[in-house]
Design a protein around this motif. Sequence first.
Motif, PDB file in Angstrom:
ATOM      1  N   THR A 212      24.106  15.501  -1.228  1.00  0.00           N
ATOM      2  CA  THR A 212      24.131  16.901  -1.630  1.00  0.00           C
ATOM      3  C   THR A 212      23.302  17.788  -0.699  1.00  0.00           C
ATOM      4  N   LEU A 213      23.536  19.086  -0.823  1.00  0.00           N
ATOM      5  CA  LEU A 213      22.742  20.060  -0.081  1.00  0.00           C
ATOM      6  C   LEU A 213      21.434  20.374  -0.791  1.00  0.00           C
ATOM      7  N   ASP A 214      21.448  20.254  -2.115  1.00  0.00           N
ATOM      8  CA  ASP A 214      20.322  20.671  -2.946  1.00  0.00           C
ATOM      9  C   ASP A 214      19.565  19.455  -3.455  1.00  0.00           C
ATOM     10  N   ASP A 215      18.274  19.390  -3.156  1.00  0.00           N
ATOM     11  CA  ASP A 215      17.450  18.274  -3.620  1.00  0.00           C
ATOM     12  C   ASP A 215      17.334  18.227  -5.140  1.00  0.00           C
ATOM     13  N   GLY A 216      17.609  19.346  -5.809  1.00  0.00           N
ATOM     14  CA  GLY A 216      17.402  19.403  -7.255  1.00  0.00           C
ATOM     15  C   GLY A 216      18.588  18.962  -8.083  1.00  0.00           C
ATOM     16  N   VAL A 217      19.662  18.538  -7.443  1.00  0.00           N
ATOM     17  CA  VAL A 217      20.872  18.158  -8.177  1.00  0.00           C
ATOM     18  C   VAL A 217      20.596  17.005  -9.138  1.00  0.00           C
TER      19      VAL A 217
END
Length: 276
Positions: A212-217
């Motif tokens: 993913t692009l977002d670490d918070g997924v």
Amino acid sequence: MTKGRGGKPEIKDDLCEYRSAVNTVCELLPMETRECWRTPFKEAYLGIYHELGKRLVQHCRLLATSGAIPRVDVPPTVLHAVFATDRPDHAFLQDPLRWGFGLTEPMATKTLARLLSAGHSETRAKRIHAFLQALGLPEDCASLRALESCRIFAEQDRIDLKLVWIDDANRDVVVIVEAKLGHKITDGQLSGYRKAVKALHKTDPFASILLTLDDGVLSALHPQQRKLWKQVDWRTFCMRFERLRPIEHDAAVQMFLTTLWHRTGCLTQEDRHGRI
């Protein structure tokens, strides 16, 4: 620094040497100063680690000159060896495709599947091994011989990428990848992918990866799913894969990888201030 086959530096030894140098410096710095250097070693900073290394060396030399600490050198070859900035076929040195629109998720995953499947069995195995390590799997997750017959699927049972090889007991080993370039992920999706693998291969996935692009997924998912899936950000994956993949003077491969790198964020000005 030790030498590997062919007289090339061993990456692991270089990384240890680099960390050792940084930690030695940190032990000698005032508490308020050392924390700006001793932070997790991130691989997403291609091209700027050399600059960070030079800054660290310069910082140490200034302190050494003033008598604050003894002189400690960070070998510049360490940075090149760890981040492969001097490999002759480095994809990120190429210009990306300028189509006027970005890679979509299916375009990226299907092309990755074709890339991993192409070529002679020995080269394929090395490329797939690098891919698995870039996803964060351990180096001993599979032998090169087993990976010579590895099968790669894109969009089978709606799973973005699936890699299957046979272990020594003649059982399927399955790695699944859900690759996202900004779209949302649901718990139901992820549960369905694992169930599909269980039904077809009679085993749970060896590894389930969220790319993913977002670490918070991952943190937004149900706790049960967080135990079953591992999240890897695209930039870290791209950096690792570029460092580990076999050398291939193939313009098409370089063009795709640099286009993927730019599509997934490459580097920003904020990264220039990234900490070691």
